[in-house]
Design an enzyme around this catalytic site. Structure first.
Site, PDB file in Angstrom:
ATOM      1  N   ARG A  81      38.441  62.074  17.972  1.00 43.96           N
ATOM      2  CA  ARG A  81      39.796  62.456  18.360  1.00 43.96           C
ATOM      3  C   ARG A  81      39.974  63.962  18.225  1.00 43.96           C
ATOM      4  O   ARG A  81      39.435  64.589  17.330  1.00 43.96           O
ATOM      5  CB  ARG A  81      40.832  61.745  17.474  1.00 43.96           C
ATOM      6  CG  ARG A  81      41.051  60.272  17.832  1.00 43.96           C
ATOM      7  CD  ARG A  81      42.184  59.676  17.025  1.00 43.96           C
ATOM      8  NE  ARG A  81      41.861  59.638  15.626  1.00 43.96           N
ATOM      9  CZ  ARG A  81      42.277  60.489  14.709  1.00 43.96           C
ATOM     10  NH1 ARG A  81      43.102  61.494  15.050  1.00 43.96           N
ATOM     11  NH2 ARG A  81      41.913  60.377  13.465  1.00 43.96           N
ATOM     12  N   TYR A 224      36.434  59.782  24.783  1.00 43.69           N
ATOM     13  CA  TYR A 224      36.068  59.174  23.499  1.00 43.69           C
ATOM     14  C   TYR A 224      37.237  58.520  22.759  1.00 43.69           C
ATOM     15  O   TYR A 224      38.286  59.130  22.570  1.00 43.69           O
ATOM     16  CB  TYR A 224      35.441  60.215  22.565  1.00 43.69           C
ATOM     17  CG  TYR A 224      34.532  59.577  21.533  1.00 43.69           C
ATOM     18  CD1 TYR A 224      33.191  59.373  21.809  1.00 43.69           C
ATOM     19  CD2 TYR A 224      35.022  59.126  20.317  1.00 43.69           C
ATOM     20  CE1 TYR A 224      32.358  58.746  20.896  1.00 43.69           C
ATOM     21  CE2 TYR A 224      34.191  58.501  19.390  1.00 43.69           C
ATOM     22  CZ  TYR A 224      32.857  58.318  19.687  1.00 43.69           C
ATOM     23  OH  TYR A 224      32.040  57.694  18.786  1.00 43.69           O
ATOM     24  N   LYS A 233      45.660  54.494  19.651  1.00 44.54           N
ATOM     25  CA  LYS A 233      46.484  55.434  18.885  1.00 44.54           C
ATOM     26  C   LYS A 233      47.666  55.946  19.707  1.00 44.54           C
ATOM     27  O   LYS A 233      48.773  56.103  19.205  1.00 44.54           O
ATOM     28  CB  LYS A 233      45.623  56.585  18.363  1.00 44.54           C
ATOM     29  CG  LYS A 233      44.526  56.141  17.380  1.00 44.54           C
ATOM     30  CD  LYS A 233      45.088  55.293  16.334  1.00 44.54           C
ATOM     31  CE  LYS A 233      44.307  54.697  15.211  1.00 44.54           C
ATOM     32  NZ  LYS A 233      42.994  54.889  14.799  1.00 44.54           N
ATOM     33  N   HIS A 253      49.511  52.456  10.882  1.00 44.69           N
ATOM     34  CA  HIS A 253      48.035  52.566  10.881  1.00 44.69           C
ATOM     35  C   HIS A 253      47.505  51.709   9.726  1.00 44.69           C
ATOM     36  O   HIS A 253      47.076  52.232   8.701  1.00 44.69           O
ATOM     37  CB  HIS A 253      47.671  54.042  10.700  1.00 44.69           C
ATOM     38  CG  HIS A 253      46.241  54.370  10.969  1.00 44.69           C
ATOM     39  ND1 HIS A 253      45.636  55.510  10.488  1.00 44.69           N
ATOM     40  CD2 HIS A 253      45.278  53.719  11.674  1.00 44.69           C
ATOM     41  CE1 HIS A 253      44.371  55.550  10.887  1.00 44.69           C
ATOM     42  NE2 HIS A 253      44.124  54.474  11.598  1.00 44.69           N
ATOM     43  N   SER A 275      41.982  57.608   8.747  1.00 45.99           N
ATOM     44  CA  SER A 275      40.817  57.327   9.581  1.00 45.99           C
ATOM     45  C   SER A 275      39.524  57.448   8.769  1.00 45.99           C
ATOM     46  O   SER A 275      39.352  58.413   8.010  1.00 45.99           O
ATOM     47  CB  SER A 275      40.776  58.315  10.745  1.00 45.99           C
ATOM     48  OG  SER A 275      41.970  58.221  11.484  1.00 45.99           O
ATOM     49  N   CYS A 277      38.532  55.731   6.253  1.00 45.46           N
ATOM     50  CA  CYS A 277      38.747  55.619   4.807  1.00 45.46           C
ATOM     51  C   CYS A 277      38.739  54.179   4.333  1.00 45.46           C
ATOM     52  O   CYS A 277      39.210  53.877   3.238  1.00 45.46           O
ATOM     53  CB  CYS A 277      40.040  56.306   4.410  1.00 45.46           C
ATOM     54  SG  CYS A 277      39.928  58.108   4.546  1.00 45.46           S
ATOM     55  N   ASP A 300      43.078  47.953  12.070  1.00 42.29           N
ATOM     56  CA  ASP A 300      43.474  49.350  12.297  1.00 42.29           C
ATOM     57  C   ASP A 300      44.977  49.549  12.464  1.00 42.29           C
ATOM     58  O   ASP A 300      45.502  50.554  12.031  1.00 42.29           O
ATOM     59  CB  ASP A 300      42.743  49.903  13.531  1.00 42.29           C
ATOM     60  CG  ASP A 300      42.730  51.424  13.593  1.00 42.29           C
ATOM     61  OD1 ASP A 300      42.360  52.057  12.592  1.00 42.29           O
ATOM     62  OD2 ASP A 300      43.112  51.981  14.631  1.00 42.29           O
ATOM     63  N   ARG A 392      30.304  54.598  16.721  1.00 38.41           N
ATOM     64  CA  ARG A 392      31.159  53.408  16.563  1.00 38.41           C
ATOM     65  C   ARG A 392      30.616  52.203  17.314  1.00 38.41           C
ATOM     66  O   ARG A 392      29.795  52.323  18.219  1.00 38.41           O
ATOM     67  CB  ARG A 392      32.569  53.729  17.056  1.00 38.41           C
ATOM     68  CG  ARG A 392      33.226  54.836  16.233  1.00 38.41           C
ATOM     69  CD  ARG A 392      34.691  54.643  16.057  1.00 38.41           C
ATOM     70  NE  ARG A 392      35.244  55.619  15.130  1.00 38.41           N
ATOM     71  CZ  ARG A 392      36.193  55.341  14.250  1.00 38.41           C
ATOM     72  NH1 ARG A 392      36.704  54.126  14.172  1.00 38.41           N
ATOM     73  NH2 ARG A 392      36.661  56.282  13.439  1.00 38.41           N
TER      74      ARG A 392
END
Ligand code: GTP
Ligand code: SPV
Ligand code: MN
Length: 615
Positions: A81, A224, A233, A253, A275, A277, A300, A392
């Site tokens: 991001r 991406y 998001k 989130h 993010s 974490c 998420d 990912r």
């Protein structure tokens, strides 16, 4: 001159005229070779993935190891991001607030229109009707994404509910969010000369723009993740947080899990971590302690709304996982490892010589040779990472062995507790319980965490990341805090309990003290014990802390002294923290900032007492 782009026959449902008109407008602006309506079928997936393999965007993995799975390698300049290129384009800059980048909507629209003008020349423009949440559910929302990236189409098909069901449900008058995306690399230039495509087209100029008043998304230049899969998001957090503020719900989130205790009592927890974490990992937790079961609902994002009984209910608006690969393996997250057995798109991980994928942490010993995420020869002696740290996997949730039956329920699940956590090497204890909703909101508002590879920029820098929403709140963060306070008032004594957790305390050598992963079940056990009123807590200025003997440490190899240090109040550290929080709160507009949070800070400062540590 290009006129109306043709419509292919693939669409079975006639789009409602508002959608058809928008699609026509965008086709006129971007002038693609053709327009394809995405139906979400297997045949479409097969056609798209075959085309991408032929084109070089995807590598088909060895089907013996990983059936129907693919590897994509992004351009090294498009790997995460881009927060500095993300804008909230509200009419009034104060509605974006001090934590967001802002551009005037009229100016941004002009600039974007220029960038998008003819940006799809020589390409196919895909139209993806989608639903966030079960189609037609009370907590669900619709969107239509236009993109010129087949990789985005295939990824959206895994991550969201795409296709005819959603399109059919979007009858005239039904609200839907237009989400426009282009990689920004036309294949025909201004002189009409066609050029070859690259494996991962992207533009140096990137813009991830949100128009909160008109609820629109325009994303240019990146292919991406959260930059390009606009349901995630951009919609489910930035635009949805604005809808939620206006309509009295919450877009967060957060992961969602269903926990069953040895007594067979069921609890639902939602947890906000920044993010990279630990949300996906906690969402798929395989408890080490006997008798406990954790099932996955989301990893998420959570959309939460008070239900008819006044309790907070949550859905996972997504349909798949876009999970961090490095660090994911049978010892840390066996559930994720099983989930990605096939039908998975991997991005920016290494390719083994046998045609399977690999990344750091997947196995204890690395393969003797592989091709790294950039396509170079790699051996363990290379001294470089085989996978990008933000590499990912993209896979549907229904492949997850721990998925809960309720994950697809349009009514969602009742949330019993909310957890906040981040990467804090010091200060924040393993777990603490807020004495009130207000203190819980204070915990969320004062979260800080070390930055990770999920966003471009420096990694490991401690920054404030309130509610893990710093990059995702679609409006003024002070108003967002006030919305949390207001939701607490609405929920009253039916509000979930709030806890703070931290898996990331380190010792003098920088090693994690808490074993984390599956062992986090021990903290869940303590939290459930508190919900049930079975366990005590020591009241401290930072909330209720566990008594060491009531935390289940049986079978853990960590020393009791080390554990004691991470479950206690570190007073000098908190005195410094309180001073830093005061400074942070000062960055918000006084008139918008909730008085409740200032009162919490005053109380914390007072209860901690004067700072007597020599500096
Ligand atoms: P986003 O998808 O970016 O929102 O990330 P996430 O919050 O879902 O994080 P995820 O669970 O994918 O974890 C990110 C990284 O943190 C991975 O490399 C994990 O191995 C690591 N991690 C997750 N949980 C723990 C934990 O309990 N302890 C430690 N030490 N590391 C963890
Ligand atoms: C995050 O960064 O929080 C993610 C990955 O979940 S992305 O979809 O790229 O935002
Ligand atoms: Mn995330």
């Amino acid at each position: 001159m290009t006129l109306l782009a043709p419509r292919t026959a693939s669409v079975r449902t006639r789009p409602n005229p508002e959608i058809a008109d928008w699609v026509d407008d965008i086709a006129r602006l971007t002038t693609p070779d053709e327009v394809v309506w995405v139906d979400g079928s297997t045949a479409e997936w097969d056609r798209l993935t075959k085309e991408m393999v032929a084109q070089g965007t995807l590598i088909r993995l060895n089907p013996e190891w990983r059936p129907n799975s693919f590897l994509a390698r992004s351009d090294p300049a498009d790997v995460a991001r881009v927060e500095d290129r993300t804008f909230i384009c509200s009419v009034d800059p104060d509605d974006a607030g001090p934590t967001n980048n802002w551009r005037a909507p009229s100016i941004m629209r002009l600039e974007l229109s220029e960038l998008f003008s003819r940006s799809m020349r020589g390409r196919t423009m895909y139209v993806i009707p989608f639903s966030m949440g079960p189609v037609g559910g009370d907590l669900s929302q619709f969107g239509v994404q236009i993109t010129d990236s087949p990789y985005v189409v295939a990824s959206m098909a895994l991550m969201t509910r795409v296709g005819d069901d959603a399109l059919q449900a979007m009858t005239p008058g039904t609200p839907w969010v237009p989400a426009l995306h282009s990689v920004g690399v036309p294949l025909i230039d201004d002189n009409g000369v066609r050029r070859d495509d690259t494996a991962w087209p992207h533009n140096e100029t990137k813009y991830i723009c949100h128009f909160p008043e008109t609820r629109e998304i325009w994303s240019f230049g990146s292919g991406y993740g959260g930059n390009a899969l606009l349901g995630k998001k951009c919609f489910a957090l930035r635009i949805a947080s604005v809808m939620a503020r206006d309509e009295g719900w919450m877009a967060e989130h957060m992961l969602i899990v269903r926990v069953t205790s040895p007594e067979k009592k069921v609890f639902h927890l939602a947890a906000a971590f920044p993010s990279a974490c630990g949300k996906t990992n906690l969402a798929m937790l395989a408890p080490t302690i006997p008798g406990w079961k954790v099932e996955t609902i989301g990893d998420d994002i959570a959309w939460m709304r008070p239900g008819p009984d006044g309790r907070l209910r949550a859905i996972n608006p997504e349909r798949g996982f876009f999970g961090v690969a490095p660090g994911t393996g049978p010892s840390t997250n066996p559930t994720a490892t099983q989930t990605i057995w096939g039908n998975t798109i991997f991005t920016n991980v290494a390719l083994r010589d046998d045609g399977d994928v690999w990344w750091e942490g997947l196995t204890d010993s690395p393969p003797a040779h592989a091709t790294d995420w950039e396509g170079n020869d790699w051996t363990p002696a290379s001294g470089t990472r085989a996978a990008h740290p933000n590499g990912r996997f993209t896979v549907t949730a229904d492949q997850c062995p721990s998925i809960a039956d309720e994950w697809n329920s349009p009514d969602g699940v009742v949330i019993d507790a909310i957890l906040f956590g981040g990467r804090r090497p010091s200060t924040v204890p393993l777990v603490s319980q807020a004495r009130s909703w207000q203190q819980g909101v204070f915990m969320g508002a004062t979260m800080a965490s070390e930055t990770t590879a999920a966003a471009t920029g420096e990694v490991g820098r401690l920054r404030h990341d309130p509610f893990a929403m710093l990059p995702f709140a679609g409006y003024n963060m002070a108003d967002y805090f006030a919305h949390w306070i207001a939701m607490g008032e609405l929920l009253g004594d039916k509000a979930p309990q709030i806890f703070s957790v931290n898996w990331f305390r380190t010792d003098a050598d920088g090693r994690f003290i808490w074993p984390g992963f599956s062992e986090n079940a021990r903290v869940i056990e303590w939290i459930v014990g508190r919900l049930e009123g079975d366990l005590a807590a020591r009241a401290t200025p930072i909330g209720g802390l566990p008594l060491a003997h009531e935390l289940n440490l049986e079978g853990l190899s960590v020393g009791v002294d080390e554990i004691q240090a991470i479950i206690d109040l570190d007073k000098p550290a908190w005195q410094r923290e309180a001073a830093a929080i005061a400074e942070y709160f000062g960055t918000f507009d006084e008139t918008r900032f909730p008085a409740e949070l200032r009162r919490e800070l005053d109380r914390l400062t007072r209860d901690l007492g004067p700072d007597v540590t020599p500096s």
